[in-house]
Scaffold this motif. Structure first.
Motif, PDB file in Angstrom:
ATOM      1  N   GLU A  44       0.822  -1.211   0.000  1.00 34.13           N
ATOM      2  CA  GLU A  44       0.000   0.000   0.000  1.00 34.13           C
ATOM      3  C   GLU A  44       0.856   1.261   0.000  1.00 34.13           C
ATOM      4  N   ARG A  45       1.870   1.299   0.854  1.00 34.21           N
ATOM      5  CA  ARG A  45       2.730   2.489   0.944  1.00 34.21           C
ATOM      6  C   ARG A  45       3.532   2.732  -0.325  1.00 34.21           C
ATOM      7  N   LEU A  46       4.029   1.640  -0.924  1.00 33.49           N
ATOM      8  CA  LEU A  46       4.914   1.771  -2.076  1.00 33.49           C
ATOM      9  C   LEU A  46       4.169   1.870  -3.403  1.00 33.49           C
ATOM     10  N   GLY A  47       2.918   1.363  -3.460  1.00 36.64           N
ATOM     11  CA  GLY A  47       2.200   1.338  -4.733  1.00 36.64           C
ATOM     12  C   GLY A  47       2.869   0.393  -5.719  1.00 36.64           C
ATOM     13  N   ILE A  48       3.394  -0.694  -5.221  1.00 36.97           N
ATOM     14  CA  ILE A  48       4.159  -1.669  -5.992  1.00 36.97           C
ATOM     15  C   ILE A  48       3.278  -2.898  -6.245  1.00 36.97           C
ATOM     16  N   THR A  49       3.519  -3.594  -7.339  1.00 36.70           N
ATOM     17  CA  THR A  49       2.730  -4.803  -7.596  1.00 36.70           C
ATOM     18  C   THR A  49       3.118  -5.893  -6.604  1.00 36.70           C
ATOM     19  N   ARG A  50       2.190  -6.799  -6.348  1.00 33.07           N
ATOM     20  CA  ARG A  50       2.450  -7.909  -5.428  1.00 33.07           C
ATOM     21  C   ARG A  50       3.636  -8.743  -5.905  1.00 33.07           C
ATOM     22  N   HIS A  51       3.708  -8.959  -7.216  1.00 29.72           N
ATOM     23  CA  HIS A  51       4.772  -9.769  -7.788  1.00 29.72           C
ATOM     24  C   HIS A  51       6.153  -9.158  -7.522  1.00 29.72           C
ATOM     25  N   ILE A  52       6.296  -7.878  -7.787  1.00 32.55           N
ATOM     26  CA  ILE A  52       7.596  -7.219  -7.593  1.00 32.55           C
ATOM     27  C   ILE A  52       7.960  -7.182  -6.117  1.00 32.55           C
ATOM     28  N   LEU A  53       7.004  -6.846  -5.260  1.00 28.67           N
ATOM     29  CA  LEU A  53       7.287  -6.799  -3.826  1.00 28.67           C
ATOM     30  C   LEU A  53       7.686  -8.181  -3.308  1.00 28.67           C
ATOM     31  N   ALA A  54       6.953  -9.210  -3.695  1.00 28.59           N
ATOM     32  CA  ALA A  54       7.282 -10.569  -3.250  1.00 28.59           C
ATOM     33  C   ALA A  54       8.684 -10.956  -3.715  1.00 28.59           C
ATOM     34  N   ASP A  55       9.031 -10.585  -4.933  1.00 30.59           N
ATOM     35  CA  ASP A  55      10.361 -10.883  -5.463  1.00 30.59           C
ATOM     36  C   ASP A  55      11.442 -10.181  -4.647  1.00 30.59           C
ATOM     37  N   ARG A  56      11.258  -8.901  -4.354  1.00 27.23           N
ATOM     38  CA  ARG A  56      12.271  -8.158  -3.588  1.00 27.23           C
ATOM     39  C   ARG A  56      12.401  -8.710  -2.174  1.00 27.23           C
ATOM     40  N   LEU A  57      11.284  -9.042  -1.548  1.00 30.41           N
ATOM     41  CA  LEU A  57      11.336  -9.603  -0.197  1.00 30.41           C
ATOM     42  C   LEU A  57      12.043 -10.955  -0.195  1.00 30.41           C
ATOM     43  N   ARG A  58      11.771 -11.784  -1.195  1.00 28.37           N
ATOM     44  CA  ARG A  58      12.468 -13.083  -1.304  1.00 28.37           C
ATOM     45  C   ARG A  58      13.972 -12.886  -1.441  1.00 28.37           C
TER      46      ARG A  58
END
Length: 147
Positions: A44-58
């Motif tokens: 929500e804060r970043l306005g990032i797609t779930r896919h990209i966020l999940a990738d960066r967190l991984r």
């Protein structure tokens, strides 16, 4: 040199960038330092797609910068916490904030000010050589390839 191969390079700048070298990763780390730990809050804060966020967190988890902790069993949900390796990136973030406030200022007041937790007064971060107490700059430090 391919982006995926940076972690194999002898150059420490390349290896560091292999972990934190894109805009989303640094913004995820910024939010972690601000106490944001849950996927939905970050998205929500970043306005990032779930896919990209999940990738960066991984990737941050694989690099040992973040660790996942379960906060809910049903459905299973995790939060992301900085490891000691991740916390060691704080000076990098502070340096970037100071650099941007000086060299890429927003119109008006800076959006982020760095304050002492003890006094509440503004701080002026500098990089200092622990051996000599002198400021580190391009004028008095050089990088050489190790033997």
């Amino acid at each position: 040199m391919k982006w995926n191969d940076l972690h194999k390079e002898a150059c420490p700048v390349a290896r560091g960038l292999s972990v934190v070298g894109d805009r989303w990763t640094m913004l995820v780390l910024r939010d972690c330092f601000l106490g944001i730990r849950r996927f939905e809050q970050m998205q929500e804060r970043l306005g990032i797609t779930r896919h990209i966020l999940a990738d960066r967190l991984r990737k941050l988890e694989a690099a040992g910068v973040l660790r996942r902790e379960v906060y809910q069993q049903r459905p299973l949900r995790h939060e992301y916490r900085l490891t000691e390796r991740g916390k060691a990136l704080y000076p990098v973030l502070v340096t970037l904030i100071e650099w941007a406030n000086v060299h890429v200022p927003p119109e008006g007041e800076p959006s982020v000010k760095l304050l002492s937790r003890e006094t509440g007064e503004p701080i002026a971060p500098i990089l200092v050589d622990a051996n000599t107490g002198k400021n580190v700059s391009h004028r008095n430090v050089k990088a050489v390839v190790a033997d």
